[in-house]
Motif scaffolding. Structure first.
Motif, PDB file in Angstrom:
ATOM      1  N   SER A 181     124.381  -6.592   5.933  1.00 21.14           N
ATOM      2  CA  SER A 181     124.856  -6.503   7.196  1.00 21.14           C
ATOM      3  C   SER A 181     124.758  -5.278   7.975  1.00 21.14           C
ATOM      4  CB  SER A 181     126.672  -6.216   7.732  1.00 21.14           C
ATOM      5  OG  SER A 181     127.053  -7.575   6.284  1.00 21.14           O
ATOM      6  N   LEU A 182     124.917  -3.966   7.409  1.00 26.45           N
ATOM      7  CA  LEU A 182     124.238  -2.173   8.291  1.00 26.45           C
ATOM      8  C   LEU A 182     122.660  -2.877   8.661  1.00 26.45           C
ATOM      9  CD1 LEU A 182     125.298  -0.034   9.073  1.00 26.45           C
ATOM     10  CD2 LEU A 182     124.801   1.170   6.939  1.00 26.45           C
ATOM     11  N   ALA A 183     121.843  -3.355   7.550  1.00 24.28           N
ATOM     12  CA  ALA A 183     120.545  -3.056   7.808  1.00 24.28           C
ATOM     13  C   ALA A 183     120.037  -3.788   8.908  1.00 24.28           C
ATOM     14  CB  ALA A 183     120.472  -3.649   6.002  1.00 24.28           C
ATOM     15  N   VAL A 184     121.145  -4.769   9.122  1.00 25.43           N
ATOM     16  CA  VAL A 184     121.113  -5.897   9.868  1.00 25.43           C
ATOM     17  C   VAL A 184     121.748  -5.648  11.570  1.00 25.43           C
ATOM     18  CG1 VAL A 184     121.614  -8.294  11.257  1.00 25.43           C
ATOM     19  CG2 VAL A 184     121.068  -8.339   8.850  1.00 25.43           C
ATOM     20  N   ALA A 185     122.880  -4.820  11.444  1.00 27.18           N
ATOM     21  CA  ALA A 185     122.814  -4.507  12.443  1.00 27.18           C
ATOM     22  C   ALA A 185     121.668  -2.740  12.745  1.00 27.18           C
ATOM     23  CB  ALA A 185     123.990  -3.364  12.343  1.00 27.18           C
ATOM     24  N   SER A 186     121.531  -2.226  11.515  1.00 29.31           N
ATOM     25  CA  SER A 186     120.710  -1.252  12.110  1.00 29.31           C
ATOM     26  C   SER A 186     118.962  -1.565  12.410  1.00 29.31           C
ATOM     27  CB  SER A 186     120.146  -0.384  11.108  1.00 29.31           C
ATOM     28  OG  SER A 186     118.804   0.732  11.220  1.00 29.31           O
ATOM     29  N   LEU A 187     118.840  -3.223  12.224  1.00 28.11           N
ATOM     30  CA  LEU A 187     117.117  -3.749  12.913  1.00 28.11           C
ATOM     31  C   LEU A 187     117.763  -4.160  14.194  1.00 28.11           C
ATOM     32  CD1 LEU A 187     114.614  -4.453  11.391  1.00 28.11           C
ATOM     33  CD2 LEU A 187     115.247  -6.809  10.731  1.00 28.11           C
ATOM     34  N   ARG A 188     119.062  -4.878  14.075  1.00 35.15           N
ATOM     35  CA  ARG A 188     119.239  -5.233  16.078  1.00 35.15           C
ATOM     36  C   ARG A 188     118.671  -4.203  16.294  1.00 35.15           C
ATOM     37  NH1 ARG A 188     119.067 -10.005  17.914  1.00 35.15           N
ATOM     38  NH2 ARG A 188     120.811 -11.960  17.368  1.00 35.15           N
ATOM     39  N   PHE A 189     119.831  -3.440  16.316  1.00 36.95           N
ATOM     40  CA  PHE A 189     119.389  -1.677  17.421  1.00 36.95           C
ATOM     41  C   PHE A 189     117.475  -1.189  17.925  1.00 36.95           C
ATOM     42  CE2 PHE A 189     119.459   2.737  18.321  1.00 36.95           C
ATOM     43  CZ  PHE A 189     121.030   3.389  18.601  1.00 36.95           C
ATOM     44  N   ILE A 190     117.404  -1.712  16.733  1.00 32.51           N
ATOM     45  CA  ILE A 190     115.553  -0.833  16.456  1.00 32.51           C
ATOM     46  C   ILE A 190     114.816  -1.740  17.679  1.00 32.51           C
ATOM     47  CG2 ILE A 190     113.763  -0.609  15.132  1.00 32.51           C
ATOM     48  CD1 ILE A 190     115.276   0.566  12.970  1.00 32.51           C
ATOM     49  N   ALA A 191     115.616  -3.392  17.299  1.00 34.88           N
ATOM     50  CA  ALA A 191     114.739  -4.307  17.611  1.00 34.88           C
ATOM     51  C   ALA A 191     114.343  -4.303  19.819  1.00 34.88           C
ATOM     52  CB  ALA A 191     115.334  -5.728  17.681  1.00 34.88           C
ATOM     53  N   ALA A 192     116.113  -3.549  19.785  1.00 35.08           N
ATOM     54  CA  ALA A 192     115.999  -3.902  21.159  1.00 35.08           C
ATOM     55  C   ALA A 192     115.679  -2.497  22.217  1.00 35.08           C
ATOM     56  CB  ALA A 192     117.746  -3.687  22.119  1.00 35.08           C
ATOM     57  N   GLN A 193     114.640  -1.268  21.270  1.00 37.53           N
ATOM     58  CA  GLN A 193     114.452  -0.226  21.799  1.00 37.53           C
ATOM     59  C   GLN A 193     112.716  -0.271  21.896  1.00 37.53           C
ATOM     60  OE1 GLN A 193     116.084   2.688  19.352  1.00 37.53           O
ATOM     61  NE2 GLN A 193     117.320   3.823  21.189  1.00 37.53           N
ATOM     62  N   HIS A 194     112.081  -1.741  20.477  1.00 36.76           N
ATOM     63  CA  HIS A 194     111.027  -2.064  20.729  1.00 36.76           C
ATOM     64  C   HIS A 194     110.231  -3.114  21.052  1.00 36.76           C
ATOM     65  CE1 HIS A 194     110.683   2.475  19.048  1.00 36.76           C
ATOM     66  NE2 HIS A 194     111.466   2.570  18.042  1.00 36.76           N
ATOM     67  N   GLN A 195     111.132  -3.742  22.040  1.00 33.07           N
ATOM     68  CA  GLN A 195     110.929  -4.888  23.277  1.00 33.07           C
ATOM     69  C   GLN A 195     109.131  -5.692  22.156  1.00 33.07           C
ATOM     70  OE1 GLN A 195     113.619  -6.235  25.993  1.00 33.07           O
ATOM     71  NE2 GLN A 195     114.706  -4.609  25.549  1.00 33.07           N
ATOM     72  N   ASP A 196     107.818  -4.695  22.766  1.00 34.61           N
ATOM     73  CA  ASP A 196     106.911  -4.998  22.573  1.00 34.61           C
ATOM     74  C   ASP A 196     105.984  -5.155  20.897  1.00 34.61           C
ATOM     75  OD1 ASP A 196     107.034  -2.464  22.560  1.00 34.61           O
ATOM     76  OD2 ASP A 196     105.174  -2.179  23.543  1.00 34.61           O
ATOM     77  N   ASP A 197     106.749  -4.844  20.123  1.00 35.88           N
ATOM     78  CA  ASP A 197     107.356  -4.477  19.122  1.00 35.88           C
ATOM     79  C   ASP A 197     106.463  -5.955  18.028  1.00 35.88           C
ATOM     80  OD1 ASP A 197     106.018  -3.789  15.734  1.00 35.88           O
ATOM     81  OD2 ASP A 197     106.771  -1.615  16.587  1.00 35.88           O
ATOM     82  N   ALA A 198     105.019  -6.319  17.992  1.00 34.14           N
ATOM     83  CA  ALA A 198     104.796  -7.724  17.602  1.00 34.14           C
ATOM     84  C   ALA A 198     105.005  -7.763  16.008  1.00 34.14           C
ATOM     85  CB  ALA A 198     103.218  -8.099  17.538  1.00 34.14           C
ATOM     86  N   GLU A 199     104.887  -6.906  14.954  1.00 33.48           N
ATOM     87  CA  GLU A 199     105.035  -6.196  13.757  1.00 33.48           C
ATOM     88  C   GLU A 199     106.563  -6.709  13.757  1.00 33.48           C
ATOM     89  OE1 GLU A 199     102.949  -3.800  10.986  1.00 33.48           O
ATOM     90  OE2 GLU A 199     101.498  -3.354  13.355  1.00 33.48           O
ATOM     91  N   LEU A 200     107.312  -6.178  14.241  1.00 35.17           N
ATOM     92  CA  LEU A 200     108.937  -6.253  14.127  1.00 35.17           C
ATOM     93  C   LEU A 200     109.614  -7.633  14.585  1.00 35.17           C
ATOM     94  CD1 LEU A 200     111.341  -4.828  13.644  1.00 35.17           C
ATOM     95  CD2 LEU A 200     111.782  -4.232  15.785  1.00 35.17           C
TER      96      LEU A 200
END
Length: 292
Positions: A181-200
């Motif tokens: 659950s913590l990993a998903v919450a962290s990934l959500r946070f990161i994904a919003a900061q790097h919206q153009d990251d195709a690999e993410l």
């Protein structure tokens, strides 16, 4: 990943979780769901119900900073969630990316990693891919994998992928669901900061398709920076023990992070870590990249 839609989904998820009692709203009449109505949230935020509805329905992408602040306060968001809301509300700018070299840990980071022989340490990229680890870090989090894998850019372990798709990693944590659950919450946070990251975006899509647990957790829109805490291991070599972890953000805009693990001195956890360290007989220099 369409971040305009992500904004609407996040707003709907948080509104559904906020009860009238928690928001200080007097409730009249029967409710089909426990959360606030759109017009109630809009009133709390000081915006029109029509405008707020457009945000939830992904029909508006130009909300001002002050409006987003007001909505964040109305939803009782914590600091991480407020940052996430602003990231989602800020349209991603298209970036022309020149073909670049595979991401690598810097020489200075590698030297520091080499020096931390008694502290299990992992260097991660922004997508939680392993850029480097010291031998003790490898033994702690992924001893069943190839020690040299981080030096191969197209065959690197990814801690989040392993957490959901690798049975050995699932068995490594006594509280796997909390860890996931913590990993998903962290990934959500990161994904919003790097919206153009195709690999993410590709990683998120892969995990959504292959892991029902990930898909269920992702739809709840949890958001949290993962910077410190306790990991509860069930290690195949030394059994059960707990370690405190710290995630240090490294200088620059690379998104690289260093995750360290330590035990309370004199504890049984420290003894377990010493026992794990004793199983490592290979010199450090052989296993971390010498060329960047």
């Amino acid at each position: 990943m369409n971040h305009t839609e992500e904004l609407g989904e996040f707003l709907r998820a948080r509104r559904a979780q906020l009860t009238p009692e928690a928001a200080g709203v007097t409730s009249y009449g029967a409710r089909r769901v426990p959360g606030l109505r759109r017009e109630e949230l809009a009133q709390l935020a000081g915006v029109s119900a029509t405008y707020y509805t457009r945000l939830e329905q992904s029909q508006s992408t130009n909300a001002s900073e002050s409006v987003i602040d007001s909505i964040g306060r109305a939803l009782n968001l914590n600091d991480d969630e407020k940052v996430h809301l602003h990231d989602l509300a800020r349209p991603a700018k298209a970036k022309r990316r020149a073909p670049g070299k595979p991401d690598q840990a810097t020489p200075g980071t590698i030297r520091l990693l080499n020096a931390m022989t008694n502290v299990p340490t992992v260097i991660m990229g922004r997508r939680n891919e392993v850029l480097a680890w010291n031998p003790l870090g490898h033994l702690l989090v992924a001893g069943h994998t190839d020690l040299d894998a981080p030096s191969r850019p197209f065959d690197r372990p990814n801690l989040t992928r392993m957490l959901f798709l690798d049975p050995h990693t699932k068995d490594l944590y006594r509280n796997w669901r909390d860890e996931a659950s913590l990993a998903v919450a962290s990934l959500r946070f990161i994904a919003a900061q790097h919206q153009d990251d195709a690999e993410l975006t590709q990683l998120i899509g892969e995990l959504t398709l292959k892991s029902p647990d990930f898909a269920a957790m992702w739809t709840k829109h949890p958001v949290q920076q993962c910077v410190s805490g306790v990991k509860r291991f069930h290690h195949p070599e030394v059994g059960d023990f707990d370690l405190s972890f710290e995630v240090l953000h490294l200088p620059g805009a690379s998104g690289h992070r260093m995750m360290t693990h330590v035990a309370e001195p004199g504890s049984t956890d420290a003894a377990a870590l010493e026992l794990l360290s004793a199983t490592n007989e290979t010199p450090v220099a052989r296993h971390v990249p010498s060329r960047i």
